[in-house]
Write an enzyme that holds these catalytic residues in place. Sequence first.
Site, PDB file in Angstrom:
ATOM      1  N   ASP A  84      54.210 -40.642  -9.965  1.00 32.59           N
ATOM      2  CA  ASP A  84      53.335 -39.495 -10.185  1.00 32.59           C
ATOM      3  C   ASP A  84      53.586 -38.340  -9.219  1.00 32.59           C
ATOM      4  OD1 ASP A  84      51.303 -37.885 -11.072  1.00 32.59           O
ATOM      5  OD2 ASP A  84      49.666 -39.207 -10.558  1.00 32.59           O
ATOM      6  N   HIS A 114      46.494 -42.703 -15.885  1.00 33.01           N
ATOM      7  CA  HIS A 114      45.236 -42.711 -15.112  1.00 33.01           C
ATOM      8  C   HIS A 114      44.036 -42.953 -16.037  1.00 33.01           C
ATOM      9  CE1 HIS A 114      47.745 -40.826 -12.094  1.00 33.01           C
ATOM     10  NE2 HIS A 114      47.695 -39.637 -12.616  1.00 33.01           N
TER      11      HIS A 114
HETATM   12 ZN   LIG Z   1      50.300 -36.984 -13.391  1.00 30.33          ZN
END
Ligand SMILES: [Zn+2]
Length: 463
Positions: free
Chosen positions: A329, A278
């Site tokens: 994720d 991210h």
């Molecule tokens: Zn993560």
Amino acid sequence: MTTLHFETALLPDGWANNVSVTVSPDGTIGQVIADSNPSETVVIPGAALPGMPNLHSHAFQRAMAGLGEVSGPARDDGEPDSFWTWRQVMYGFLDALTPDQIETIAFKLYVDMLKAGYTSVAEFHYVHHNPDGAPYDDRAETSRRTIAAAARAGIGITQLPVLYNHGGFGGQTPTDGQRRFLNNADGFIQIVSALYAENADNPHVRIGIAPHSLRAVTPELLGDVINALNGFDAKAPIHIHIAEQMKEVDDCLAWSGQRPVEWLLDHQSVDERWCLIHATHMTDAETDAMAKAGAVAGLCPATEANLGDGIFPAVRFAEQGGIWGIGSDSHISVNMKEELRWLEYGQRLIHRQRTVLAGGAERSTGRALYEAALNGGTRACARPIGVLAEGRRADLIVLNTENTPLAGRSGDALLDAWLFACDANPVSDVFVGGKQVVSDGIHAKQDKAEADMRAVMEKLISG
Ligand SMILES: [Zn+2]
């Protein structure tokens, strides 16, 4: 030595027909021969591709997928529902989770990943302790459970024990919700060393580390642990959540005067062994510097959209030679096509252009996305995967090309049809280390995985 024959396959030089792949007993590819003559051997119909690495997983979160979709109460400060309210749901979910349940959830998830076409996973694993926050007698208990789940499902795994010691930048005291994650350097290295000792010779397993984020570690702790890791393996992968939320960027600026990616690049030797998860919020200068450093951008478009994170500057990063891969994720969905499609669509919507990640004129976007994600995922998992070539693991998937929209297509058009036009899942066969784990869309253990998962979810929801 066994030999697999494929009707057509994507090799490092492009598509080839009548491809035979020899596999050694340890699961490594020996020879790959195109235009071979597979007499007396079963030819596997369809299109063979290297299996996709899933470079970012928090397996336990699969059991809470969908529970964070109810809007939170109106807040006095006027702030909208966000990542931080979702995180509170997640912390509540951790009040009771047992090692058995962690393994059951991971097993079901990994079976689903294989069916989706993922053949290896990087497990960013941070639930180390019991619900009271005390370590289990075996500090590596829950890490081992995810490795066991991977072995049962038949997926390759890069286990990344997470280093988590603080509740915010500058060594802030952790919250009660974080009690199951916390380790100092000594406790953490005990986990890493135990996992290294056990898995050194296992070609299905790689060990690395994951400092959770710059919120969760101090610079001193980060340096100490990386030094210790280098004593085991100076090339072991290092993954970190880096700039998922604007609040994270603002807090980092308040703490250090620098943004998270900027700080990391200035204070650590960031190179190809690093995977920055991210890296959503970067300036152009950070984007260019990260690409130059060779760190993998770990992108999770479905989760990043679900959590309202923001959109990664993928076009600029790719133009600078940046390497990226995909992960699922939080597992709000387990669907490779969705990750790649939404990565491309997010960029199209921003730039108001088409084929933005095709990487040049007259190139297939599907092929470019697929190969880029293979390359980045391979680097991030730090295992010899991602290409059908001698010396790599025999991890591959086969697409059923009999049904529309794949029917009648060949070569790159198959990838474009799958990633942009398919609703059903065309992955029919999956091999990991040369061993077939999915046949005709079915994993041999899927019914067991489903039944066990259902029991765990009923228990967790009912309390
Ligand atoms: Zn993560």
